[in-house]
Structure formats: structure tokens, C-alpha cells
Design a protein around this motif. Structure first.
Motif, PDB file in Angstrom:
ATOM      1  N   GLY A   1      64.900  51.277  26.145  1.00  0.00           N
ATOM      2  CA  GLY A   1      64.804  51.783  27.716  1.00  0.00           C
ATOM      3  C   GLY A   1      65.343  53.273  28.153  1.00  0.00           C
ATOM      4  N   VAL A   2      66.280  53.495  27.527  1.00  0.00           N
ATOM      5  CA  VAL A   2      66.885  55.030  27.633  1.00  0.00           C
ATOM      6  C   VAL A   2      65.689  55.987  26.786  1.00  0.00           C
ATOM      7  N   ALA A   3      65.332  55.417  25.640  1.00  0.00           N
ATOM      8  CA  ALA A   3      64.301  56.295  25.022  1.00  0.00           C
ATOM      9  C   ALA A   3      63.025  56.744  26.017  1.00  0.00           C
ATOM     10  N   ALA A   4      62.661  55.461  26.578  1.00  0.00           N
ATOM     11  CA  ALA A   4      61.377  55.922  27.321  1.00  0.00           C
ATOM     12  C   ALA A   4      61.847  56.604  28.557  1.00  0.00           C
ATOM     13  N   ILE A   5      62.997  56.487  29.128  1.00  0.00           N
ATOM     14  CA  ILE A   5      63.372  57.579  30.235  1.00  0.00           C
ATOM     15  C   ILE A   5      63.488  59.015  29.735  1.00  0.00           C
ATOM     16  N   ILE A   6      64.080  59.264  28.694  1.00  0.00           N
ATOM     17  CA  ILE A   6      64.002  60.534  27.944  1.00  0.00           C
ATOM     18  C   ILE A   6      62.665  61.006  27.640  1.00  0.00           C
ATOM     19  N   GLY A   7      61.769  60.179  27.300  1.00  0.00           N
ATOM     20  CA  GLY A   7      60.467  60.709  27.031  1.00  0.00           C
ATOM     21  C   GLY A   7      59.658  60.927  28.332  1.00  0.00           C
ATOM     22  N   LEU A   8      60.046  60.241  29.425  1.00  0.00           N
ATOM     23  CA  LEU A   8      59.383  60.474  30.723  1.00  0.00           C
ATOM     24  C   LEU A   8      59.852  61.847  31.278  1.00  0.00           C
ATOM     25  N   LEU A   9      61.185  62.196  31.044  1.00  0.00           N
ATOM     26  CA  LEU A   9      61.801  63.349  31.713  1.00  0.00           C
ATOM     27  C   LEU A   9      61.144  64.586  30.964  1.00  0.00           C
ATOM     28  N   VAL A  10      61.065  64.507  29.709  1.00  0.00           N
ATOM     29  CA  VAL A  10      60.739  65.704  28.806  1.00  0.00           C
ATOM     30  C   VAL A  10      59.243  65.870  29.081  1.00  0.00           C
ATOM     31  N   ALA A  11      58.426  64.867  29.141  1.00  0.00           N
ATOM     32  CA  ALA A  11      57.194  64.832  29.363  1.00  0.00           C
ATOM     33  C   ALA A  11      56.682  65.705  30.953  1.00  0.00           C
ATOM     34  N   VAL A  12      57.381  65.085  31.895  1.00  0.00           N
ATOM     35  CA  VAL A  12      57.250  65.699  33.353  1.00  0.00           C
ATOM     36  C   VAL A  12      57.528  67.122  33.300  1.00  0.00           C
ATOM     37  N   ALA A  13      58.641  67.443  32.626  1.00  0.00           N
ATOM     38  CA  ALA A  13      59.289  68.911  32.636  1.00  0.00           C
ATOM     39  C   ALA A  13      58.264  69.608  31.880  1.00  0.00           C
ATOM     40  N   LEU A  14      57.786  69.410  30.766  1.00  0.00           N
ATOM     41  CA  LEU A  14      57.228  70.269  29.891  1.00  0.00           C
ATOM     42  C   LEU A  14      55.561  70.209  29.902  1.00  0.00           C
ATOM     43  N   ASN A  15      54.974  68.980  30.467  1.00  0.00           N
ATOM     44  CA  ASN A  15      53.695  68.877  30.733  1.00  0.00           C
ATOM     45  C   ASN A  15      53.039  68.881  29.219  1.00  0.00           C
ATOM     46  N   PRO A  16      52.845  67.940  28.447  1.00  0.00           N
ATOM     47  CA  PRO A  16      52.364  68.104  26.956  1.00  0.00           C
ATOM     48  C   PRO A  16      50.720  68.155  27.075  1.00  0.00           C
ATOM     49  N   ALA A  17      50.091  67.882  28.380  1.00  0.00           N
ATOM     50  CA  ALA A  17      48.754  68.323  28.337  1.00  0.00           C
ATOM     51  C   ALA A  17      48.348  69.653  28.194  1.00  0.00           C
ATOM     52  N   GLY A  18      49.033  70.484  28.913  1.00  0.00           N
ATOM     53  CA  GLY A  18      48.679  71.913  28.819  1.00  0.00           C
ATOM     54  C   GLY A  18      47.423  72.041  29.226  1.00  0.00           C
ATOM     55  N   SER A  19      46.617  73.040  28.657  1.00  0.00           N
ATOM     56  CA  SER A  19      45.238  73.205  28.998  1.00  0.00           C
ATOM     57  C   SER A  19      44.208  72.505  28.261  1.00  0.00           C
ATOM     58  N   PHE A  20      44.697  71.324  27.503  1.00  0.00           N
ATOM     59  CA  PHE A  20      43.956  70.570  26.660  1.00  0.00           C
ATOM     60  C   PHE A  20      42.589  69.897  27.491  1.00  0.00           C
ATOM     61  N   GLU A  21      41.309  69.958  26.847  1.00  0.00           N
ATOM     62  CA  GLU A  21      40.216  69.360  27.445  1.00  0.00           C
ATOM     63  C   GLU A  21      39.786  68.101  26.800  1.00  0.00           C
ATOM     64  N   THR A  22      39.347  67.223  27.426  1.00  0.00           N
ATOM     65  CA  THR A  22      39.123  65.643  27.041  1.00  0.00           C
ATOM     66  C   THR A  22      37.830  65.798  26.206  1.00  0.00           C
ATOM     67  N   THR A  23      38.084  65.352  24.891  1.00  0.00           N
ATOM     68  CA  THR A  23      36.958  65.173  24.035  1.00  0.00           C
ATOM     69  C   THR A  23      37.476  63.681  23.244  1.00  0.00           C
ATOM     70  N   SER A  24      36.663  62.747  23.384  1.00  0.00           N
ATOM     71  CA  SER A  24      37.049  61.596  22.727  1.00  0.00           C
ATOM     72  C   SER A  24      36.320  61.454  21.374  1.00  0.00           C
TER      73      SER A  24
END
Length: 451
Positions: free
Chosen positions: A116-139
Motif C-alpha cells: 500500500g505504501v509503495a502504491a502511494i509513493i508511486g502515485l506521488l512521484v508520478a503525479v509530481a514528475l509526469n512520466p508521460a512527458g510529450s509521449f505520443e500514443t502508438t500501440s
């Protein structure tokens, strides 16, 4: 057939020759009594460099991959019998059933709390740093989301119906449950008729000693297996693969490292009252093998050695916590990763997440970490469950396929280390931790003869 063999060797001879030289060098270091941990670290570095070179010059590396596959096969060979025998031997050595219940509740509680704590840390870091950046969707073409079994189906699948078949197919959790039934039966019968179960107890005690020796034989090949696995990983993906999804990799590893240092280090410092730097130094073989093999099951044998011989946890606690942790402790795969991917996918598709969704992500991560116990690919299943729960498109999983193997190295290292931490916490709480062993300087060797 003969021509095919000759052709395969000719296509791989350069990488095989380079690998032979590196393996010979590692063997020489073993003969010179260079520490096990040092040799694993060196193998990791050499494998990374060699793999990048193989990739750059487009060399064939199937032969090197065979070396890594042999090592993984040897590890898998011992996992099922090791879990079966050690769990039984651990439980039958505990004459106090109340003690068994206590360590079981504490173990599972720590697993779920840290996830549970790991999920909270993952959320906080991802929200703060935005892992998507300028990535464009290509499946990727042909990508299909994995089917998610229902929670009740998962539970049913873990109930042993044919233990022999389940052992043959590598299903660890049903074998573990079957072993628990056998062990409790031995304890119950032994309480009334001690003489009747004495031969059985002696058999499992003897099998434990024999399997420990088999484990030592297999673990001697770890540096060579680590080299081959890392070399193949680097040769297959190269540096170019990392660039488009670089931010996702960076954000995930930041979250994993924060959990590793702050949560694990904090628990060792403030709950177990031990030196966290000493803990990480002693746990290094577990971390390195988990990182390179990307398998909690493959790390189990060496983790047991580390927990008991380097950290001072009693065998009866270690033999219960470690196999269970390899099956259901997913701090990295079930905590950090689904949270980061959820934020990543939400940004990619422009779907905003609110506080309610964030809370749901954490709760579902914890619940799914129970539900996927024993299911192959727990990270994919957990992530699929989380994305479905918060209404995000499952197609988002296609975007992380290319780098998931690279991220899986860090996830597995966190999973395995979390099991090690829990072993120490449970042992400390139950007075089963030898602090003299923990504080000793046996930091390098696991009593493995060079090979």
C-alpha cells in the motif's frame, strides 16, 4: 541437423568467444576467493557492456542466452522441492501453534502494508514528475490486453487439487498450501503420538540439509548466469529503446528507489532498531540476483541463505516468510508499477484522475496483490486490474511493453528485498533474530565454494 548446428555456432561464435573469456575471468576470481557479491556485481557490469557491444554490431546472442536459460532452469529445478520441504520442516519445528498463527498474521500484514505504501509513493512521484512527458500514443501491432481472471477464480486456482500436477507445472502457491496442510497434520499427530511422526520429522530434517547443499551447488553458477542474462537484455534492447520511454523508466526507478531507501530503510531503523546501511550491505546478494533474474522464485534460494546466515533470522521464521514472500509480496510489481502506469495512461489519453481515483488505485493495488498470488505475470495482472478499476483504457498497457522488461529488474529487486525486510521484522518481533550475526562482518561470502 548437423548443418543447422554448425550454422548456429557460426552465427554466435563471436559472442560465445567473448562470453567464454568473461566466464573464465569470473571463474579465476572465484578461485582467488574474491567475494561472491563482488563477482556478481562485476558480472552485471561486464554483461551490460558486452550486451551493448553485441547490439551495436548486430551480433547474434542466442548462444549467450542459452547460458542464462540454463542458470534459470537450474534455479527453477530446486524451487518446488525447496518450498515444499522447507515449509514443512519450518512448521513442524514450531511446537507452539499460537506462534505459527502470530508469524503468519504479522507476515501477511507487513506484505500488504508495504504494498500500500509503495502504491502511494508511486502515485506521488508520478503525479509530481509526469512520466508521460510529450509521449505520443502508438500501440504495437497485435497487442492484446491480458484476460483478467475473477478474484474468486484466482482463489479457486490456488486451492491444491492435484499437488503432483501443480508441482510439475510450477504452481508454487498450491504446493505451499499443500505443504502447510501436511505440516499441520504432522504437528497435530505428533502432539498425541510423538513416536509415530518421529521418522517423518527426521526425513524432512535430512531433506532440508540435502537441499541446502543442492542450493549451494546451483548458486555457485550465479555470477555466470547474471552475466549472460544481463548481456542478452542489453543486446536485445540496446540504448536506443530507452529514449522514447526514458521518462517512464526514470519516474518508475525514482519511486522504486524511494520505497527501497525510505520505507525499507525506515522499517529496519525504527521498527527493527538495526543499522539500515548494514542491512542493505548484507542483503546485496538478494538484491543483485533479483535485479538480474527478474524472478522472486529464482531469488528464493539465495534469499534464504542471506536471511539466515547473514542477517541472523532463525530458520523457522525464514523458511516460513521467504517462500510466502516469493509468492505474494509485490511491493514493486503490485504497488509502485500499477500506480505509475495509471498516471502515465491517464496523461496519455487525457483522462484526469481525482482524489477518489487515487485512493481507489491504492486500495485496488493492495487487494490485487492478494488476488494475483501465484498467477504468472503479477505486474501485468495487477496493472490491468488497477486500470480497469479506475476506468482507464487497457490499451495503455501496449505503450509500456517495450521497456517493461527493463523496469521489471527494479520491480523484482524491490519485491525480494521487501520479503527480506519482513523476515527481519517478524523475527525481531518474535525474539528470533540473532543480532550478533546481523552485526558481524560476514558481508561477502555465503559459504559457497568457488566454481
Amino acid at each position: 541437423m548437423e548443418n543447422n548446428l554448425v550454422s548456429a555456432f557460426q552465427n554466435n561464435w563471436i559472442t560465445l568467444l567473448v562470453s567464454a573469456v568473461i566466464i573464465a575471468a569470473l571463474y579465476y576470481l572465484a578461485k582467488k576467493r574474491v567475494g561472491f557479491g563482488t563477482r556478481v556485481l562485476l558480472a552485471l557490469g561486464l554483461g551490460l557492456v558486452a550486451g551493448i557491444i553485441f547490439n551495436k554490431f548486430e551480433l547474434q546472442f542466442e548462444g549467450v542466452g542459452t547460458i542464462g536459460s540454463i542458470y534459470i532452469s537450474l534455479i527453477r529445478m530446486i524451487v518446488i522441492p525447496l518450498v515444499f520441504v522447507l515449509v514443512i520442516n519450518s512448521i513442524i519445528s514450531i511446537t507452539n501453534i499460537a506462534f505459527l498463527k502470530k508469524i503468519g498474521i504479522k507476515t501477511v500484514s507487513w506484505f500488504l502494508a508495504t504494498t500500500g505504501v509503495a502504491a502511494i509513493i508511486g502515485l506521488l512521484v508520478a503525479v509530481a514528475l509526469n512520466p508521460a512527458g510529450s509521449f505520443e500514443t502508438t500501440s504495437p501491432e497485435g497487442f492484446e490486453a491480458r484476460e483478467v481472471p475473477s478474484f474468486f477464480q484466482v482463489i479457486l486456482d490456488q486451492v491444491p487439487s492435484n499437488p503432483i500436477n501443480e508441482a510439475a507445472t510450477g504452481k508454487v502457491l498450491p504446493v505451499l498450501i499443500f505443504a502447510i496442510f501436511i505440516a499441520i497434520a504432522i504437528v497435530k499427530v505428533g502432539a498425541k503420538k510423538p513416536d509415530a511422526v518421529q521418522p517423518v520429522k527426521a526425513l524432512f530434517a535430512s531433506l532440508t540439509e540435502v537441499l541446502h547443499q543442492v542450493v549451494k551447488f546451483v548458486l555457485r553458477f550465479t555470477p555466470y548466469g547474471v552475466y549472460a542474462l544481463i548481456a542478452v537484455m542489453a543486446a536485445r534492447y540496446g540504448l536506443e529503446t530507452l529514449k522514447p520511454l526514458g521518462m517512464l523508466i526514470i519516474v518508475t526507478y525514482i519511486a522504486l528507489i524511494l520505497h527501497f531507501v525510505l520505507v525499507f530503510g525506515g522499517l529496519i531503523s525504527f521498527v527493527a532498531k538495526l543499522n539500515p546501511l548494514r542491512f542493505f550491505k548484507k542483503a546485496y546478494p538478494t538484491i543483485a540476483v533479483a535485479f538480474t533474474t527478474r524472478s522472486s522464485y529464482a531469488t528464493l534460494p539465495i534469499n534464504l541463505e542471506v536471511i539466515t546466515k547473514r542477517l541472523g533470522v532463525s530458520p523457522k521464521v525464514a523458511s516460513f516468510v521467504a517462500p510466502l514472500g516469493a509468492t505474494m509480496n509485490f511491493n514493486g510489481c503490485g504497488g509502485v508499477w500499477p500506480a505509475v502506469v495509471a498516471v502515465f495512461v491517464s496523461h496519455i489519453y487525457g483522462i484526469p484522475l481525482g482524489v477518489t481515483e487515487y485512493i481507489l488505485i491504492v486500495l485496488v493495488s493492495v487487494i490485487s496483490s492478494i488476488g494475483v498470488a501465484g498467477v504468472p505475470g503479477p505486474a501485468s495482472i495487477s496493472t490491468t486490474v488497477v486500470l480497469t478499476a479506475v476506468g482507464l483504457p487497457l490499451e495503455g498497457l501496449a505503450l509500456v511493453v517495450a521497456v517493461e522488461s527493463l523496469i521489471d529488474m527494479g520491480r523484482t529487486a524491490v519485491n525480494a528485498t521487501g520479503t527480506t525486510v519482513t523476515s527481519v521484522l517478524v523475527a525481531q518481533a518474535e525474539g528470533e533474530l540473532d543480532r550478533d550475526v546481523f552485526n558481524s562482518n560476514n558481508n561477502d561470502e555465503l559459504e559457497l565454494s568457488p566454481a
